[in-house]
Scaffold this active site. Structure first.
Site, PDB file in Angstrom:
ATOM      1  N   HIS A  97       0.863  -1.174   0.000  1.00 31.17           N
ATOM      2  CA  HIS A  97       0.000   0.000   0.000  1.00 31.17           C
ATOM      3  C   HIS A  97       0.905   1.231   0.000  1.00 31.17           C
ATOM      4  O   HIS A  97       1.140   1.865   1.029  1.00 31.17           O
ATOM      5  CB  HIS A  97      -0.932  -0.032   1.209  1.00 31.17           C
ATOM      6  CG  HIS A  97      -1.911  -1.164   1.163  1.00 31.17           C
ATOM      7  ND1 HIS A  97      -3.148  -1.055   0.548  1.00 31.17           N
ATOM      8  CD2 HIS A  97      -1.826  -2.447   1.607  1.00 31.17           C
ATOM      9  CE1 HIS A  97      -3.785  -2.214   0.634  1.00 31.17           C
ATOM     10  NE2 HIS A  97      -3.003  -3.072   1.270  1.00 31.17           N
ATOM     11  N   GLY A 152      -5.571   0.976   5.277  1.00 30.67           N
ATOM     12  CA  GLY A 152      -6.366   1.132   6.491  1.00 30.67           C
ATOM     13  C   GLY A 152      -7.637   1.932   6.286  1.00 30.67           C
ATOM     14  O   GLY A 152      -8.145   2.070   5.181  1.00 30.67           O
ATOM     15  N   GLY A 153      -8.152   2.449   7.411  1.00 33.11           N
ATOM     16  CA  GLY A 153      -9.378   3.236   7.395  1.00 33.11           C
ATOM     17  C   GLY A 153     -10.613   2.481   7.814  1.00 33.11           C
ATOM     18  O   GLY A 153     -11.721   3.032   7.812  1.00 33.11           O
ATOM     19  N   GLU A 154     -10.472   1.222   8.248  1.00 34.92           N
ATOM     20  CA  GLU A 154     -11.659   0.432   8.603  1.00 34.92           C
ATOM     21  C   GLU A 154     -12.289   0.835   9.921  1.00 34.92           C
ATOM     22  O   GLU A 154     -13.385   0.383  10.239  1.00 34.92           O
ATOM     23  CB  GLU A 154     -11.300  -1.061   8.655  1.00 34.92           C
ATOM     24  CG  GLU A 154     -11.137  -1.722   7.307  1.00 34.92           C
ATOM     25  CD  GLU A 154      -9.682  -1.811   6.882  1.00 34.92           C
ATOM     26  OE1 GLU A 154      -9.360  -2.682   6.066  1.00 34.92           O
ATOM     27  OE2 GLU A 154      -8.869  -0.997   7.366  1.00 34.92           O
ATOM     28  N   HIS A 200      -3.025 -13.524   0.427  1.00 32.51           N
ATOM     29  CA  HIS A 200      -3.411 -13.811   1.823  1.00 32.51           C
ATOM     30  C   HIS A 200      -3.889 -15.256   1.982  1.00 32.51           C
ATOM     31  O   HIS A 200      -4.697 -15.559   2.874  1.00 32.51           O
ATOM     32  CB  HIS A 200      -4.517 -12.872   2.329  1.00 32.51           C
ATOM     33  CG  HIS A 200      -4.319 -11.417   2.033  1.00 32.51           C
ATOM     34  ND1 HIS A 200      -3.088 -10.814   2.095  1.00 32.51           N
ATOM     35  CD2 HIS A 200      -5.209 -10.441   1.684  1.00 32.51           C
ATOM     36  CE1 HIS A 200      -3.222  -9.528   1.792  1.00 32.51           C
ATOM     37  NE2 HIS A 200      -4.490  -9.282   1.531  1.00 32.51           N
ATOM     38  N   ARG A 220      -4.074 -17.186   5.430  1.00 31.39           N
ATOM     39  CA  ARG A 220      -4.810 -16.632   6.571  1.00 31.39           C
ATOM     40  C   ARG A 220      -5.723 -17.671   7.231  1.00 31.39           C
ATOM     41  O   ARG A 220      -6.131 -17.509   8.382  1.00 31.39           O
ATOM     42  CB  ARG A 220      -5.615 -15.411   6.145  1.00 31.39           C
ATOM     43  CG  ARG A 220      -6.821 -15.694   5.270  1.00 31.39           C
ATOM     44  CD  ARG A 220      -7.493 -14.402   4.832  1.00 31.39           C
ATOM     45  NE  ARG A 220      -7.776 -13.546   5.966  1.00 31.39           N
ATOM     46  CZ  ARG A 220      -7.821 -12.204   5.893  1.00 31.39           C
ATOM     47  NH1 ARG A 220      -7.607 -11.586   4.750  1.00 31.39           N
ATOM     48  NH2 ARG A 220      -8.098 -11.500   6.970  1.00 31.39           N
ATOM     49  N   ASP A 264       2.254  -6.959   2.418  1.00 30.49           N
ATOM     50  CA  ASP A 264       1.110  -6.088   2.759  1.00 30.49           C
ATOM     51  C   ASP A 264       1.595  -4.818   3.457  1.00 30.49           C
ATOM     52  O   ASP A 264       0.911  -4.252   4.304  1.00 30.49           O
ATOM     53  CB  ASP A 264       0.089  -6.812   3.625  1.00 30.49           C
ATOM     54  CG  ASP A 264      -1.337  -6.309   3.406  1.00 30.49           C
ATOM     55  OD1 ASP A 264      -1.515  -5.300   2.693  1.00 30.49           O
ATOM     56  OD2 ASP A 264      -2.273  -6.906   3.964  1.00 30.49           O
TER      57      ASP A 264
END
Length: 386
Positions: free
Chosen positions: A63, A68-70, A224, A227, A283
């Site tokens: 990124h 982010g921002g969740e 991912h 996971r 990530d």
């Protein structure tokens, strides 16, 4: 010009003790006997004294403009700074948008890609983000990939995740077709880089896409995949069908239903799946949230490129030979993404090189022939780094 003496070269295959002459951002010569060069060339020399020399890492999931921002606007992650990459041995990155493809844009992503290039790294990006319709610059993913040089595919399109736009099979096939055709037109990778969440559908949508279309499996790259342990088994089977799968080097708690990146790579290599169809990414710059049963953030970490070097050292500590571990960080990524000059140490390739010290740290890092790290410390920093 720069002469690297007495390097233990892994190209990624083991070549033994070699000397390398670099110039114009390229590897000009490699040999077992030190060359005799005229003084008029004014060649600088670095003696590596037998240190392991490997290709610069290609971090295929970053990124670059922050993620982010969740959990509100205050949780938007800042963009990683230059030395966060180089101190980790990363010399090439592929940037993308994630959950927030509304306040973050393709134009902003491109500006960070160009900034990294200006600072000496190699950088590319994906158009789109988690959602359908995808974020683009031209209004079309096909035009974005075909006409905008740094954009090489679509990503990270989210599936099996409560944050996704719940794409249908037809929507996925349309996007994958646009990516594939644009890649053919422009000579680029033309892939769909797929974010996988914790959802119970796993990789079912990708399996159905392979079963019902003529698209080559290489177009679909799930990431991912470690996971969830069951998800990882699905990914291995897809790799056997021709997909390329990406492991994320994120932290895993003891007893968690996930595989650490080192464990996942070993399991993949032992599975009989094609070894060239797996990669490891960090990530970096993205948030690593956990969610409660109602979909609210209950904890958050941030990815960083250093997790790739940590994973490589964990692999070596468990006995995996360096030449067997390295392709997932270097040549496999370059092959899938069609990054010419990247991922290998050979004459004519880009001079993206990392010398590892005895403890496995990045002691010397060169990106396109420029020295970024020397004696384990950054000698080149970003504009706003102290």
């Amino acid at each position: 010009m720069l002469l690297l003496r007495n390097a233990d070269v892994y190209a990624p295959e083991a070549l033994g003790r070699r000397h390398l002459l670099l110039g114009g951002g390229k590897i000009l010569w490699i040999g077992a006997d030190e060359p005799v060069l005229p003084e008029s060339l004014d060649v600088d020399t670095i003696d590596l004294d037998g240190a392991r020399l490997v290709p610069g890492f290609i971090d295929g999931h970053v990124h670059v403009s922050g993620g982010g921002g969740e959990a509100g606007f205050a949780t938007r992650v800042p963009a990683p700074l230059l030395s966060r990459y180089t101190m980790a041995g990363v010399t090439s990155v592929v940037g993308l948008l994630g959950t927030d493809d509304a306040t973050r844009s393709t134009a902003e992503l491109l500006s960070h890609v160009y900034a990294l290039r200006e600072q000496g790294l190699s950088a590319w990006g994906y158009c789109g983000g988690y959602h359908v319709p995808p974020a683009t610059l031209t209004g079309s993913v096909r035009s974005d990939i075909a006409l905008i040089e740094p954009l090489i595919g679509i990503g990270e399109l989210a599936i099996s995740d409560h944050r996704s736009s719940q794409p249908t099979l037809d929507e996925l096939l349309r996007l994958a077709s646009d990516a594939h055709v644009a890649g053919l037109m422009s000579g680029k990778a033309g892939i769909v880089h797929l974010h996988l969440g914790d959802g119970k559908r796993g990789l079912d949508l990708v399996r159905r896409a392979l079963d019902t279309s003529e698209l080559p499996p290489r177009v679909f790259q799930p990431t991912h995949v470690n996971r969830k342990r069951a998800l990882f088994e699905e990914a291995v089977e897809l790799a056997k069908r021709g997909c390329h799968v990406d492991i994320t080097a994120f932290p895993v708690e003891e007893g968690e239903d996930a595989w650490p990146a080192d464990e996942a790579l070993v399991r993949y290599l032992d599975s009989g799946a094609p070894p060239q169809r797996v990669s490891i990414s960090s990530d970096a710059g993205g948030c690593l949230p956990c969610f409660d049963g109602e979909g609210r953030v209950c904890g958050m970490d941030v990815g960083h490129s250093g997790s790739m070097l940590e994973t490589l050292n964990a692999l070596l500590a468990r006995g995996l030979p360096l030449e067997r571990a390295l392709p997932a960080f270097t040549s496999n990524v370059a092959g899938l993404l069609r990054l010419a000059g990247k991922g290998r140490i050979a004459v004519g390739m880009d001079a993206d090189l990392v010398a590892l010290d005895a403890a496995g740290r990045a002691d010397l890092v060169l990106a396109r022939g420029g020295v970024h790290v020397r004696a384990g410390a950054p000698v080149r920093r970003g504009m706003f780094e102290r």
